[in-house]
Design an enzyme around this catalytic site. Structure first.
Site, mmCIF file in Angstrom:
data_model
loop_
_atom_site.group_PDB
_atom_site.id
_atom_site.type_symbol
_atom_site.label_atom_id
_atom_site.label_comp_id
_atom_site.label_asym_id
_atom_site.label_seq_id
_atom_site.Cartn_x
_atom_site.Cartn_y
_atom_site.Cartn_z
ATOM 1 N N HIS A 141 38.724 27.911 48.554
ATOM 2 C CA HIS A 141 39.784 28.855 48.183
ATOM 3 C C HIS A 141 41.001 28.172 47.561
ATOM 4 C CE1 HIS A 141 38.089 31.623 51.583
ATOM 5 N NE2 HIS A 141 37.344 31.648 50.493
HETATM 6 C C1 LIG Z 1 30.846 28.029 46.826
HETATM 7 C C2 LIG Z 1 31.962 29.053 46.832
HETATM 8 C C3 LIG Z 1 31.935 30.088 47.755
HETATM 9 C C4 LIG Z 1 32.954 31.040 47.780
HETATM 10 N N1 LIG Z 1 32.842 32.136 48.582
HETATM 11 C C5 LIG Z 1 33.716 33.164 48.408
HETATM 12 C C6 LIG Z 1 33.486 34.414 49.015
HETATM 13 O O1 LIG Z 1 32.480 34.647 49.677
HETATM 14 N N2 LIG Z 1 34.399 35.416 48.809
HETATM 15 C C7 LIG Z 1 35.515 35.218 48.051
HETATM 16 O O2 LIG Z 1 36.335 36.139 47.937
HETATM 17 N N3 LIG Z 1 35.742 34.045 47.448
HETATM 18 C C8 LIG Z 1 34.850 33.039 47.562
HETATM 19 N N4 LIG Z 1 35.040 31.893 46.867
HETATM 20 C C9 LIG Z 1 36.261 31.746 46.063
HETATM 21 C C10 LIG Z 1 36.245 32.582 44.775
HETATM 22 O O3 LIG Z 1 34.951 32.675 44.248
HETATM 23 C C11 LIG Z 1 37.246 31.938 43.786
HETATM 24 O O4 LIG Z 1 38.541 32.014 44.336
HETATM 25 C C12 LIG Z 1 37.250 32.636 42.436
HETATM 26 O O5 LIG Z 1 35.970 32.618 41.864
HETATM 27 C C13 LIG Z 1 38.244 31.948 41.508
HETATM 28 O O6 LIG Z 1 38.169 32.554 40.240
HETATM 29 P P1 LIG Z 1 38.824 31.896 38.949
HETATM 30 O O7 LIG Z 1 38.597 32.826 37.835
HETATM 31 O O8 LIG Z 1 40.213 31.472 39.268
HETATM 32 O O9 LIG Z 1 38.017 30.537 38.726
HETATM 33 P P2 LIG Z 1 36.450 30.343 38.524
HETATM 34 O O10 LIG Z 1 35.714 31.543 38.942
HETATM 35 O O11 LIG Z 1 36.117 29.030 39.125
HETATM 36 O O12 LIG Z 1 36.291 30.278 36.937
HETATM 37 C C14 LIG Z 1 36.733 29.227 36.145
HETATM 38 C C15 LIG Z 1 35.728 29.073 35.012
HETATM 39 O O13 LIG Z 1 36.321 28.287 33.993
HETATM 40 C C16 LIG Z 1 35.372 27.382 33.509
HETATM 41 N N5 LIG Z 1 36.116 26.246 32.957
HETATM 42 C C17 LIG Z 1 36.875 25.347 33.634
HETATM 43 N N6 LIG Z 1 37.422 24.467 32.776
HETATM 44 C C18 LIG Z 1 37.018 24.835 31.539
HETATM 45 C C19 LIG Z 1 37.261 24.303 30.241
HETATM 46 N N7 LIG Z 1 38.031 23.240 30.051
HETATM 47 N N8 LIG Z 1 36.669 24.919 29.179
HETATM 48 C C20 LIG Z 1 35.882 26.024 29.354
HETATM 49 N N9 LIG Z 1 35.614 26.544 30.568
HETATM 50 C C21 LIG Z 1 36.186 25.963 31.642
HETATM 51 C C22 LIG Z 1 34.538 27.023 34.710
HETATM 52 O O14 LIG Z 1 33.287 26.501 34.332
HETATM 53 C C23 LIG Z 1 34.466 28.345 35.448
HETATM 54 O O15 LIG Z 1 33.335 29.092 35.103
HETATM 55 C C24 LIG Z 1 34.040 30.910 46.852
HETATM 56 C C25 LIG Z 1 34.068 29.885 45.921
HETATM 57 C C26 LIG Z 1 33.036 28.954 45.898
HETATM 58 C C27 LIG Z 1 33.087 27.846 44.868
#
Ligand SMILES: Cc1cc2nc3c(=O)[nH]c(=O)nc-3n(C[C@H](O)[C@H](O)[C@H](O)COP(=O)(O)OP(=O)(O)OC[C@H]3O[C@@H](n4cnc5c(N)ncnc54)[C@H](O)[C@@H]3O)c2cc1C
Length: 536
Positions: A471
């Site tokens: 998280h």
């Molecule tokens: C294993 C795991 C289990 C979890 N379990 C839960 C759960 O059960 N319930 C819950 O609510 N939350 C859970 N979480 C947390 C939740 O999924 C995250 O807080 C949420 O996905 C964050 O979203 P985001 O859009 O900020 O980042 P992300 O979803 O991580 O998206 C970022 C994206 O940007 C891409 N990226 C990064 N850098 C670059 C770049 N330079 N160029 C192009 N693309 C790039 C990455 O590849 C990624 O796909 C979990 C997370 C993980 C990893």
């Protein structure tokens, strides 16, 4: 030759990026490009709810680790972050929680995130939701994101609720409703026994939009800045070829996650000048808050041996696994339809806390996640995490090479209070497992093991076994423009620059008292309204 041009370029097709790609391309006159470093989500494990168990073991992730954690005897922890379309929502445990109303009131009241109080963010949680059970003041129906109750809970789940009641912890049917405390079933980001990632929920239905392009395996190396304005991005070419330049007429929007977004800003010369100089990145804009304020939930767990095959451990054996597959294919039920962490809840380590400060996740097996050993006989896991840590860490560059892994330092337990309350949560988990209601199912605790009792013993156990709850937030936090700790203003624009916004988990000034996927989706839903001018 002029570089190809879009109105908006969204960097990172994760939980937030897919939401924005959908919401911004709803106007056919606006050209949107979504860039994702990872690949497609074709593998069936991304869609089967139980596929989560394999996710923390490598598929669709960057393979990062923390730097040695000073307060955890120098241990290096695996730090899974998604690298696949849909991001975290494609690989997570699908638990749908939002945190406490007071979390968002604190964002606004204490952190200066004006416009982000609970009253103001609730409509965005609801707009995202296609809730299969609730349609009330707290829940929406008919939005893109499938949210539903577990399909095939096991009898041990009900005994867990009873054990809680024996300790005075009530049953709660909806952690995202009127009150957060209690034990119960989590709602899950699933629809029709399949994972509802933001890729599935927000991108699939709009495949035919001609004004939206999605480029996979497209890692952005740098944001291109011209006279204080973001005008595009450079995308890595295959092999050692020259990076491609892509232009944005209106805005570049970062949704690369709580590690990826600050990393990308830093490698573009936007961040604390001293750090940039130290790693040899030319300073474009000195913004001290970038990569600061990293917060995460650290997870401690107890594992008990069961009196029989009461959890899903037996499905490691081939004939059981085959039956589970058949059950799922024919009836959409059984272990494959389970995220393995479907029950849990919220309670207090500090009885005077303003809302629950411990979250529990009951894992229907042993050794579910990477780094956690599987037992010989069937086991059950009870995770506990302290929800409002005061420790703050950093994301830094290891070098000027944009392809290098970042230095991730969650700085767990830098504040001794975090450790005390976390160990209080672990004691609570052990206590629940010992309650009479669970005795039909639980033979005895195996980890930490009954012999470990003192704080010092539990501390050593925690140092050897604690893991991230996945998280991370806060590394590009919202706040007032005059506060040097802020990276974006409440409309998510990067302070001191034009044409650049951030709209993912990194902008949260404080980690919500829950899992972070639903809050991130809420951030992206609200960001869309800021970007198209519906909000100030
Ligand atoms: C294993 C795991 C289990 C979890 N379990 C839960 C759960 O059960 N319930 C819950 O609510 N939350 C859970 N979480 C947390 C939740 O999924 C995250 O807080 C949420 O996905 C964050 O979203 P985001 O859009 O900020 O980042 P992300 O979803 O991580 O998206 C970022 C994206 O940007 C891409 N990226 C990064 N850098 C670059 C770049 N330079 N160029 C192009 N693309 C790039 C990455 O590849 C990624 O796909 C979990 C997370 C993980 C990893």
């Amino acid at each position: 030759m002029r570089a190809p041009t879009w109105d908006y370029i969204i960097v990172g097709g994760g939980s937030a990026g897919c939401v924005l790609a959908n919401r911004l391309s709803v106007d056919p006159g606006i050209k949107v490009l979504l860039l994702e470093a990872g690949g497609a989500d074709r593998h069936p494990l991304y869609h089967l709810p139980a596929g989560f168990a394999k996710m923390t073991k490598g598929i669709g992730s960057w393979g990062w680790s923390t730097v040695p954690q000073r307060q955890l005897n120098g241990r290096v922890l695996r730090f899974t972050q998604a690298k696949v379309i849909g991001g975290g929502s494609t690989i997570n445990a699908q638990i749908y929680t939002r945190g406490a109303a007071a979390d968002y009131d604190e964002w606004e009241g204490d952190c200066g995130a004006e416009g982000w109080s609970y009253r103001q963010v609730l409509p965005y949680f609801k707009r995202a939701e296609n809730n299969q059970r609730y349609a009330n003041a707290y829940h929406g129906y008919g939005g893109p994101l499938g949210v539903s109750n577990p399909i095939s809970p096991l009898p041990i789940c009900e005994a867990f609720f009873q054990a809680g009641q024996q300790l005075g912890i009530p049953f709660n049917p909806d952690f995202n409703g009127e009150r957060q405390e209690g034990l119960g079933y989590y709602q899950l980001t699933q629809f029709d026994a399949r994972r509802s990632s933001t890729s599935v929920a927000y991108l699939r239905p709009i495949r035919s939009r001609r004004n939206l392009e999605i480029h996979l395996h497209a890692q952005v190396l740098r944001i291109v800045m011209e006279n204080g304005r973001a005008t595009g991005v450079e995308v890595a070419a295959e092999g050692s070829g020259t990076p491609r330049m892509l232009r944005a007429e209106r805005e570049v929007i970062l949704t690369a996650g709580a590690i990826g977004s600050p990393k990308l800003l830093l490698q573009s010369g936007i961040g604390p000048a001293e750090h940039l100089r130290a790693v040899g990145v030319p300073v474009v804009h000195d913004l001290p808050g970038v990569g600061e304020n990293l917060q995460d939930h650290l997870d401690l767990f107890a594992i008990a041996e069961c009196t029989g095959d009461h959890t899903y451990d037996k499905y490691n054996r081939a004939h059981h696994a085959a039956w589970a597959g058949v059950q799922y294919l024919l009836f959409k039920r059984g272990p494959v339809a389970s995220s393995l962490f479907e029950t849990g809840g919220f309670w207090y380590a500090d009885p005077s806390a303003r809302s629950p400060d411990i979250q529990l996740h009951l894992g229907l097996g042993s050794g579910i996640e990477a780094g956690v050993a599987k037992m010989k006989n069937a086991g059950v896991t009870l995770n506990s995490a302290y929800l409002r840590p005061r420790s703050r860490g950093t994301v830094r560059l290891a070098s000027a090479d944009p392809r290098a892994a970042p230095l991730i330092d969650p700085n767990y337990w830098a504040e001794p209070r975090d450790r005390e309350l976390a160990i209080g949560g672990l004691r609570m988990a052990r206590e629940i497992l010992r309650q009479p209601a669970l005795q039909r199912f639980v033979l005895g605790e195996r980890l930490p093991g009954a012999a470990l009792r003192s704080d010092a013993e539990l501390f050593d156990y925690a140092c050897a076994n604690a893991k991230t709850d996945h998280h991370p937030v806060g590394t590009c936090r919202i706040g007032p423009a005059h506060d040097p700790a802020s990276v974006v203003t409440p409309d998510l624009g990067v302070i001191g620059l034009a044409g650049l916004r951030i709209a993912d988990a990194s902008v949260m000034p404080m980690v919500p008292s829950s899992n972070t996927n639903a809050p991130t989706i809420m951030v992206a839903e609200k960001a869309a309204d800021h970007i198209v001018g519906k909000l100030g």
